[in-house]
Design a protein around this motif. Structure first.
Motif, PDB file in Angstrom:
ATOM      1  N   SER A 131       0.830  -1.204   0.000  1.00  0.00           N
ATOM      2  CA  SER A 131       0.000   0.000   0.000  1.00  0.00           C
ATOM      3  C   SER A 131       0.865   1.255   0.000  1.00  0.00           C
ATOM      4  O   SER A 131       0.583   2.228  -0.713  1.00  0.00           O
ATOM      5  N   VAL A 132       1.926   1.250   0.798  1.00  0.00           N
ATOM      6  CA  VAL A 132       2.826   2.402   0.837  1.00  0.00           C
ATOM      7  C   VAL A 132       3.497   2.583  -0.526  1.00  0.00           C
ATOM      8  O   VAL A 132       3.561   3.699  -1.066  1.00  0.00           O
ATOM      9  N   HIS A 133       3.993   1.511  -1.092  1.00  0.00           N
ATOM     10  CA  HIS A 133       4.688   1.585  -2.379  1.00  0.00           C
ATOM     11  C   HIS A 133       3.759   2.128  -3.464  1.00  0.00           C
ATOM     12  O   HIS A 133       4.140   3.037  -4.230  1.00  0.00           O
ATOM     13  N   ARG A 176      10.430  10.704   2.939  1.00  0.00           N
ATOM     14  CA  ARG A 176      11.536  10.280   3.805  1.00  0.00           C
ATOM     15  C   ARG A 176      11.123   9.090   4.674  1.00  0.00           C
ATOM     16  O   ARG A 176      11.917   8.163   4.899  1.00  0.00           O
ATOM     17  N   CYS A 177       9.871   9.103   5.153  1.00  0.00           N
ATOM     18  CA  CYS A 177       9.387   7.951   5.921  1.00  0.00           C
ATOM     19  C   CYS A 177       9.261   6.725   5.031  1.00  0.00           C
ATOM     20  O   CYS A 177       9.577   5.596   5.457  1.00  0.00           O
ATOM     21  N   ALA A 178       8.828   6.909   3.792  1.00  0.00           N
ATOM     22  CA  ALA A 178       8.732   5.794   2.854  1.00  0.00           C
ATOM     23  C   ALA A 178      10.109   5.207   2.577  1.00  0.00           C
ATOM     24  O   ALA A 178      10.270   3.973   2.480  1.00  0.00           O
ATOM     25  N   LEU A 179      11.116   6.071   2.441  1.00  0.00           N
ATOM     26  CA  LEU A 179      12.476   5.571   2.241  1.00  0.00           C
ATOM     27  C   LEU A 179      12.974   4.812   3.466  1.00  0.00           C
ATOM     28  O   LEU A 179      13.689   3.812   3.336  1.00  0.00           O
ATOM     29  N   ALA A 180      12.591   5.264   4.657  1.00  0.00           N
ATOM     30  CA  ALA A 180      12.973   4.538   5.871  1.00  0.00           C
ATOM     31  C   ALA A 180      12.352   3.143   5.883  1.00  0.00           C
ATOM     32  O   ALA A 180      13.000   2.165   6.270  1.00  0.00           O
ATOM     33  N   GLU A 187      14.801  -2.914   0.528  1.00  0.00           N
ATOM     34  CA  GLU A 187      14.311  -2.758  -0.842  1.00  0.00           C
ATOM     35  C   GLU A 187      14.607  -1.334  -1.302  1.00  0.00           C
ATOM     36  O   GLU A 187      13.743  -0.460  -1.226  1.00  0.00           O
ATOM     37  N   PRO A 188      15.835  -1.065  -1.751  1.00  0.00           N
ATOM     38  CA  PRO A 188      16.228   0.298  -2.123  1.00  0.00           C
ATOM     39  C   PRO A 188      15.305   0.894  -3.190  1.00  0.00           C
ATOM     40  O   PRO A 188      14.839   0.191  -4.092  1.00  0.00           O
ATOM     41  N   GLN A 189      15.079   2.186  -3.066  1.00  0.00           N
ATOM     42  CA  GLN A 189      14.225   2.904  -4.012  1.00  0.00           C
ATOM     43  C   GLN A 189      14.980   4.156  -4.486  1.00  0.00           C
ATOM     44  O   GLN A 189      14.702   5.280  -4.071  1.00  0.00           O
ATOM     45  N   LEU A 346      15.852   9.985   9.576  1.00  0.00           N
ATOM     46  CA  LEU A 346      15.196   9.710   8.308  1.00  0.00           C
ATOM     47  C   LEU A 346      16.148   9.955   7.144  1.00  0.00           C
ATOM     48  O   LEU A 346      16.946  10.897   7.177  1.00  0.00           O
ATOM     49  N   PRO A 347      16.069   9.145   6.082  1.00  0.00           N
ATOM     50  CA  PRO A 347      16.891   9.394   4.900  1.00  0.00           C
ATOM     51  C   PRO A 347      16.591  10.779   4.323  1.00  0.00           C
ATOM     52  O   PRO A 347      15.448  11.223   4.305  1.00  0.00           O
TER      53      PRO A 347
END
Length: 356
Positions: A131-133, A176-180, A187-189, A346-347
């Motif tokens: 869902s986030v992706h 940034r939260c999604a990247l975390a 799973e790098p994005q 966070l990233p």
């Protein structure tokens, strides 16, 4: 219903333990059995405020109720990764605004990361990742060449290229939260890293790429709250707008020059101040809006027209209570809330200003 954990929600002049428990109970009383959290019963649900209220429940230890809120989002996500802007009383099959607003859609990442940090539940993170992706991919489909994010896609599929500074700043936080989450799942994005860097650059260096909403207090503090402006830049922006928007002893104006202070904006400014290291001023802001508290329900009125000495509108909203609880939780040292809104862990993404 569990007994809420309120030790970090006690703040002098803001909340006692009993008041904190009443506010949490007030949000729970509005939540539907299926997990939906409308503004109040009989009003609509929007995905952003739904998440804000769910985060407040996690801050109070009501993890099962918060998880039901996120499950509602996963269950009713559109095929393109979005959610509609408004659902009547939280009923998924009664859509009252079929637009799909990018900052509303992106905010699930903030809530999911906050829930994971609150619970350490890897199974939940795995379950919510699709869902986030999908949500982030929908949002980035509206990113413009200058880095800013178009604010809405209409029912007919038409994308709005115009960008809102408040919305894009909220999306910056969500990315940034999604990247975390992606890092936690290994799973790098890389495309998301580029996107958040370009967005941050636009917020910091190109105000002309956003619609002019300078009269609104959210456009003043959201670049700080969303983590795009930090340090001296954040301090300068906060000082620049302080006298325009802050009404001593009453809270923060929603829009100048209107004589209307609002609880949600005030609590969010307090969160931004806390993130800057200005806890004393954050506390003062939170203390100043206690005139909005309804002692019977434990919830907070949306706003107050001080020239008329009038509560307006006559709404006790879950998101106003939620934003206040999150600000108090940050000041009280709740670890997950501090990590999400402090932003240090966070990233940052690939920002042209810092990585050139």
């Amino acid at each position: 219903m569990t007994t809420p954990r309120t030790e970090h929600l006690v703040l002098p002049g803001v909340l006692t333990a009993e008041q904190a428990a009443a506010t949490v109970a007030g949000i729970l009383a509005v939540q539907r059995e299926d997990g939906a959290i409308p503004w109040f019963r009989g009003h609509h649900l929007d995905p952003w405020d739904h998440v804000e209220a769910a985060m407040a429940l996690d801050a109070a230890g009501e993890h099962a109720a918060a998880e039901r809120a996120y499950t509602w989002l996963a269950r009713h996500q559109n095929d393109d990764g979005s959610w509609y802007a408004a659902y009547a009383d939280g009923a998924f099959d009664d859509v009252t605004d079929t637009g799909r607003e990018t900052n509303f859609v992106a905010y699930i990442a903030v809530g999911v990361w906050h829930h994971y940090l609150s619970t350490g539940d890897d199974t939940f993170l795995d379950r919510m990742w699709p869902s986030v992706h999908a949500a982030i991919e929908f949002v980035l489909g509206l990113q413009q060449p200058g880095g800013q994010i178009g604010w809405r896609r209409d029912e007919d599929g038409t994308a709005t290229a115009d960008a809102l500074l408040t919305g894009s700043s909220s999306i910056h936080h969500a990315l940034r939260c999604a990247l975390a989450i992606a890092e936690q799942r290994e799973e790098p994005q890389p495309d998301w890293e580029l996107a958040v860097g370009a967005l941050r650059h636009a917020i910091r260096r190109h105000p002309e790429r956003f619609l002019d909403k300078d009269r609104y207090s959210m456009d003043w503090y959201y670049p700080v709250l969303g983590g795009a402006l930090t340090g001296a830049e954040a301090k300068s922006r906060t000082e620049e707008g302080w006298d325009r928007f802050v009404v001593p002893g009453l809270g923060v104006r929603c829009v100048v020059p209107n004589p209307w202070v609002t609880g949600g904006e005030s609590a969010e400014l307090a969160l931004a101040l806390w993130a800057m290291g200005e806890s004393d001023r954050a506390l003062e802001i939170l203390q100043s809006i206690q005139h909005l508290r309804d002692p019977e329900s434990g919830l907070y009125w949306t706003g107050y027209v001080f020239e008329d000495d009038a509560i307006w509108p006559r709404e006790l909203t879950t998101w106003t209570a939620g934003s206040l609880l999150l600000a108090v939780a940050a000041l009280g040292g709740h670890e997950a809330t501090c990590q999400v809104f402090g932003g240090e862990e966070l990233p940052r993404g690939l920002d042209p200003d810092c990585c050139g």
